[in-house]
Design a protein around this motif. Structure first.
Motif, short mmCIF file in Angstrom:
data_model
loop_
_atom_site.label_atom_id
_atom_site.label_comp_id
_atom_site.label_asym_id
_atom_site.label_seq_id
_atom_site.Cartn_x
_atom_site.Cartn_y
_atom_site.Cartn_z
N GLU A 15 60.46 -8.04 -44.10
CA GLU A 15 61.05 -9.38 -43.83
C GLU A 15 59.93 -10.14 -42.98
N GLY A 16 59.31 -9.62 -42.04
CA GLY A 16 58.50 -10.27 -41.39
C GLY A 16 57.44 -10.80 -42.06
N LEU A 17 56.98 -10.19 -43.06
CA LEU A 17 55.90 -10.68 -44.16
C LEU A 17 56.26 -11.74 -44.79
N ARG A 18 57.59 -11.57 -45.38
CA ARG A 18 58.13 -12.91 -46.11
C ARG A 18 58.18 -14.06 -45.29
N ILE A 19 58.73 -13.93 -44.12
CA ILE A 19 58.81 -15.25 -43.21
C ILE A 19 57.47 -15.49 -42.76
N THR A 20 56.53 -14.82 -42.54
CA THR A 20 55.20 -15.08 -42.21
C THR A 20 54.54 -16.23 -43.45
N VAL A 21 54.63 -15.46 -44.45
CA VAL A 21 54.06 -16.00 -45.98
C VAL A 21 54.77 -17.56 -46.02
N ASN B 170 47.37 -17.05 -46.54
CA ASN B 170 46.05 -16.66 -45.96
C ASN B 170 45.88 -16.83 -44.31
N HIS B 171 47.04 -16.97 -43.67
CA HIS B 171 47.00 -16.91 -42.34
C HIS B 171 46.76 -15.78 -41.50
N ILE B 172 46.02 -15.77 -40.59
CA ILE B 172 45.72 -14.43 -40.05
C ILE B 172 46.74 -13.57 -39.48
N ASP B 173 47.83 -14.27 -38.94
CA ASP B 173 49.09 -13.61 -38.78
C ASP B 173 49.85 -12.80 -39.58
N ARG B 174 49.25 -13.20 -40.86
CA ARG B 174 50.28 -12.34 -42.10
C ARG B 174 49.54 -10.96 -41.99
N LEU B 175 48.56 -10.52 -41.44
CA LEU B 175 47.86 -9.01 -41.54
C LEU B 175 48.87 -8.18 -40.67
N SER B 176 49.41 -8.64 -39.51
CA SER B 176 50.02 -7.85 -38.79
C SER B 176 51.39 -6.81 -39.75
N PRO B 177 52.22 -7.76 -40.31
CA PRO B 177 53.35 -7.31 -40.95
C PRO B 177 52.67 -6.53 -42.34
N VAL B 178 51.71 -6.75 -42.72
CA VAL B 178 51.04 -6.22 -44.14
C VAL B 178 50.74 -4.96 -43.64
N TYR B 179 49.76 -4.86 -42.60
CA TYR B 179 49.54 -3.55 -41.93
C TYR B 179 50.64 -2.71 -41.55
N GLN B 180 51.67 -3.11 -40.93
CA GLN B 180 52.66 -2.19 -40.41
C GLN B 180 53.76 -1.80 -41.57
N LEU B 181 53.68 -2.69 -42.66
CA LEU B 181 54.27 -2.15 -43.86
C LEU B 181 53.61 -1.09 -44.51
N GLY B 182 52.18 -1.28 -44.57
CA GLY B 182 51.35 -0.14 -45.29
C GLY B 182 51.32 0.92 -44.62
N TYR B 183 51.32 0.81 -43.17
CA TYR B 183 51.44 2.19 -42.21
C TYR B 183 52.73 2.76 -42.36
N ALA B 184 53.67 2.14 -42.39
CA ALA B 184 55.08 2.67 -42.62
C ALA B 184 55.26 3.51 -43.91
N LEU B 185 54.53 2.96 -44.98
CA LEU B 185 54.83 3.60 -46.36
C LEU B 185 53.95 4.93 -46.37
N MET B 186 52.62 4.69 -45.88
CA MET B 186 51.61 5.75 -45.51
C MET B 186 52.58 6.89 -44.75
N MET B 187 53.11 6.88 -43.63
CA MET B 187 53.85 7.77 -42.89
C MET B 187 54.79 8.20 -43.62
N MET B 188 55.59 7.51 -44.46
CA MET B 188 56.71 8.38 -45.52
C MET B 188 55.98 9.05 -46.64
N GLU B 189 54.65 9.24 -46.54
CA GLU B 189 53.63 9.90 -47.47
C GLU B 189 54.03 9.14 -48.86
N ARG B 190 54.05 7.85 -48.88
CA ARG B 190 53.89 6.86 -50.22
C ARG B 190 52.84 6.38 -50.22
#
Length: 194
Positions: free
Chosen positions: A49-55, A61-81
């Motif tokens: 949701e944060g990524l959707r709103i940021t975009v 291409n805004h640098i603030d987009r990187l935080s929710p993208v990273y957090q989403l990837g990290y959460a998925l990684m921690m779920m072994e996805r």
């Protein structure tokens, strides 16, 4: 902290009836709290949701987009996805490398996370090489972050074990222990236990 984040989001919904970048920042704060609680499903939902709103408010291409993208990837990684997390983590690493340079701390951190996920996704050789480079770059920083270096060493060990390479994992124990000994609180029982 979680209650305070939800309260901030409730206020945001009143003040900003439409999407607003401040709401995205509050969702990022909630995501970080949920990650600490190991509620990775909740963290992934909040970061999406944060990524959707940021975009929608700041652009793709805004640098603030990187935080929710990273957090989403990290959460998925921690779920072994791992396969699902890979494009998000690659995107953050590549954009940080381009914007900040390869040896900037945030880029090194993104590289280590991307490398681990890459290795766990099936490309263990490339993932291990990228993790090694992240470890070396972090070790050369003017003020090394030994907690991060220890976590990167742990990722290297876990990747070696997941690849069935017990000898490499064994050889990495000493660098891991050395980094743990240099953390700001080496008496921390969790680190000693590792």
């Amino acid at each position: 902290a979680e209650d305070a984040s939800h309260h901030a989001l409730d206020i945001d919904r009143i003040i900003y009836p439409n999407d607003h970048w401040i709401t995205a920042n509050h969702l990022n704060a909630l995501t970080m709290i949920l990650v600490q609680k190991r509620d990775y499903e909740g963290a992934a939902e909040a970061s999406r949701e944060g990524l959707r709103i940021t975009v929608n408010t700041l652009g793709e291409n805004h640098i603030d987009r990187l935080s929710p993208v990273y957090q989403l990837g990290y959460a998925l990684m921690m779920m072994e996805r791992y396969d699902e997390a890979l494009p998000y983590l690659r995107d953050v690493y590549e954009r940080r490398a381009k914007l900040l340079g390869l040896t900037q701390h945030e880029t090194i951190m993104a590289r280590a996370t991307y490398a681990y996920d890459l290795g766990m996704s099936g490309d263990a050789k490339t993932g291990a090489a990228e993790l090694e480079q992240a470890f070396e770059d972090a070790s050369k920083e003017p003020t090394p972050d030994f907690d991060f270096i220890a976590k990167t060493s742990e990722k290297r060990i876990r990747l070696a074990l997941a690849s069935g390479d017990a000898n490499t994992a064994l050889a990495l124990i000493e660098p891991f222990a050395s980094a743990v000994a240099k953390t700001s609180a080496p008496e921390n029982l969790a680190w000693i236990g590792k």
